[in-house]
Design a protein around this motif. Structure first.
Motif, mmCIF file in Angstrom:
data_model
loop_
_atom_site.group_PDB
_atom_site.id
_atom_site.type_symbol
_atom_site.label_atom_id
_atom_site.label_comp_id
_atom_site.label_asym_id
_atom_site.label_seq_id
_atom_site.Cartn_x
_atom_site.Cartn_y
_atom_site.Cartn_z
ATOM 1 N N MET A 55 -3.380 5.169 -2.772
ATOM 2 C CA MET A 55 -4.359 5.992 -2.059
ATOM 3 C C MET A 55 -5.417 6.419 -3.070
ATOM 4 N N ARG A 56 -6.614 6.720 -2.571
ATOM 5 C CA ARG A 56 -7.749 6.968 -3.453
ATOM 6 C C ARG A 56 -7.431 8.044 -4.505
ATOM 7 N N TYR A 67 3.468 12.491 7.290
ATOM 8 C CA TYR A 67 2.792 11.681 6.265
ATOM 9 C C TYR A 67 1.832 12.552 5.438
ATOM 10 N N GLU A 68 1.054 13.402 6.105
ATOM 11 C CA GLU A 68 0.119 14.291 5.389
ATOM 12 C C GLU A 68 0.850 15.213 4.407
ATOM 13 N N ILE A 97 2.093 13.103 1.378
ATOM 14 C CA ILE A 97 1.086 12.699 0.376
ATOM 15 C C ILE A 97 0.593 13.913 -0.414
ATOM 16 N N ASP A 106 -5.025 4.238 1.403
ATOM 17 C CA ASP A 106 -5.054 5.148 2.560
ATOM 18 C C ASP A 106 -6.138 4.728 3.555
ATOM 19 N N ASP A 107 -6.948 3.723 3.202
ATOM 20 C CA ASP A 107 -7.943 3.226 4.153
ATOM 21 C C ASP A 107 -7.271 2.412 5.243
ATOM 22 N N PRO A 150 -3.170 0.170 6.068
ATOM 23 C CA PRO A 150 -1.903 -0.323 5.512
ATOM 24 C C PRO A 150 -1.946 -1.823 5.210
ATOM 25 N N GLU A 189 5.389 5.375 4.772
ATOM 26 C CA GLU A 189 5.835 5.304 6.164
ATOM 27 C C GLU A 189 7.223 4.686 6.257
ATOM 28 N N THR A 239 0.845 -1.197 0.000
ATOM 29 C CA THR A 239 0.000 0.000 0.000
ATOM 30 C C THR A 239 0.879 1.245 0.000
ATOM 31 N N ASP A 240 0.350 2.317 -0.586
ATOM 32 C CA ASP A 240 1.069 3.600 -0.580
ATOM 33 C C ASP A 240 1.435 3.990 0.842
ATOM 34 N N ARG A 241 0.497 3.775 1.735
ATOM 35 C CA ARG A 241 0.718 4.172 3.121
ATOM 36 C C ARG A 241 1.937 3.458 3.713
#
Ligand SMILES: [Mg+2]
Length: 226
Positions: free
Chosen positions: A117-118, A71-72, A75, A141-142, A144, A54, A48-50
């Protein structure tokens, strides 16, 4: 007859971006922190992107005790860099994708189960004119954890289609063993497609229910609806 729920991974399953995602991530870290090649040595396949962001933040010691805030920022910079990266690296839609989506119309609910992520998935698929084809999805992003993401994708797609969220009716299509494993953990069937870095044999070993060289392979539609 129950409605089949068909969920597609994005990168190297529907489209190839020639690593535009990685380039945009690298650009984000360079712009924000002056770190060159922040994603070097980090595996992207099926993750996942997340999880990827990270790992890169931790690898370069950038969290500063406030991982969510960093992180915010990352992205936001990534999503800003993504359209130019997509345009610069002439990727494309993979073989058979558009015809398969056409054939599924009216016969199945069609959505996404992707580590993107969406907004990243939206930018990538809109670039190739495919975003509107998908009713709903589960995104990186929902959560990891990819198996959770598949479960969410099934729930979201079933809700959009107005049917039961039954994993037994779901097939997840992806190009990596992680896609296959996550589908099985979520109780869905898995189709492996060898348009990424894994061969037909490699995907068979990951215990995919079906494996095809690409989505133009005759019989693909029947496997998905059967
Ligand atoms: Mg993929």
């Amino acid at each position: 007859m129950p409605t089949p729920l068909i969920l597609f991974d994005v990168d190297l399953t529907l489209i190839r971006t020639n690593l535009a995602g990685r380039a945009a991530m690298t650009e984000a870290f360079r712009g924000l922190f002056g770190v060159d090649d922040a994603t070097a040595g980090i595996s992207f396949d099926g993750r996942t992107d997340r999880a990827i962001f990270e790992e890169a933040i931790a690898l370069h010691g950038l969290a500063n005790g406030d991982l969510p805030a960093v992180y915010e920022r990352v992205i936001r910079a990534y999503l800003e860099a993504l359209p130019a990266a997509l345009a610069a690296r002439s990727g494309g839609v993979l073989p058979g994708v558009e015809a398969l989506l056409d054939a599924l119309r009216g016969r199945a609910a069609v959505g996404l189960a992707t580590g993107n992520m969406r907004l990243g998935a939206k930018a990538k698929l809109a670039h190739f004119g495919l975003w509107e084809r998908f009713a709903a999805g589960g995104f990186g992003d929902d959560t990891p954890v990819r198996a959770h993401l598949v479960r969410l994708a099934i729930e979201n797609l079933a809700a959009a289609a107005g049917v039961d969220p039954d994993p037994g009716q779901a097939v997840v299509i992806g190009d990596t063993p992680l896609d296959v494993e996550a589908a099985r953990l979520a109780g869905a069937r898995a189709m492996g497609v060898a348009t990424g870095s894994y061969t037909v044999e490699g995907l068979r070993e990951s215990r995919a229910d079906f494996v095809v060289p690409d989505l133009a392979t005759p019989g693909t539609l029947e496997m998905l609806l059967g």
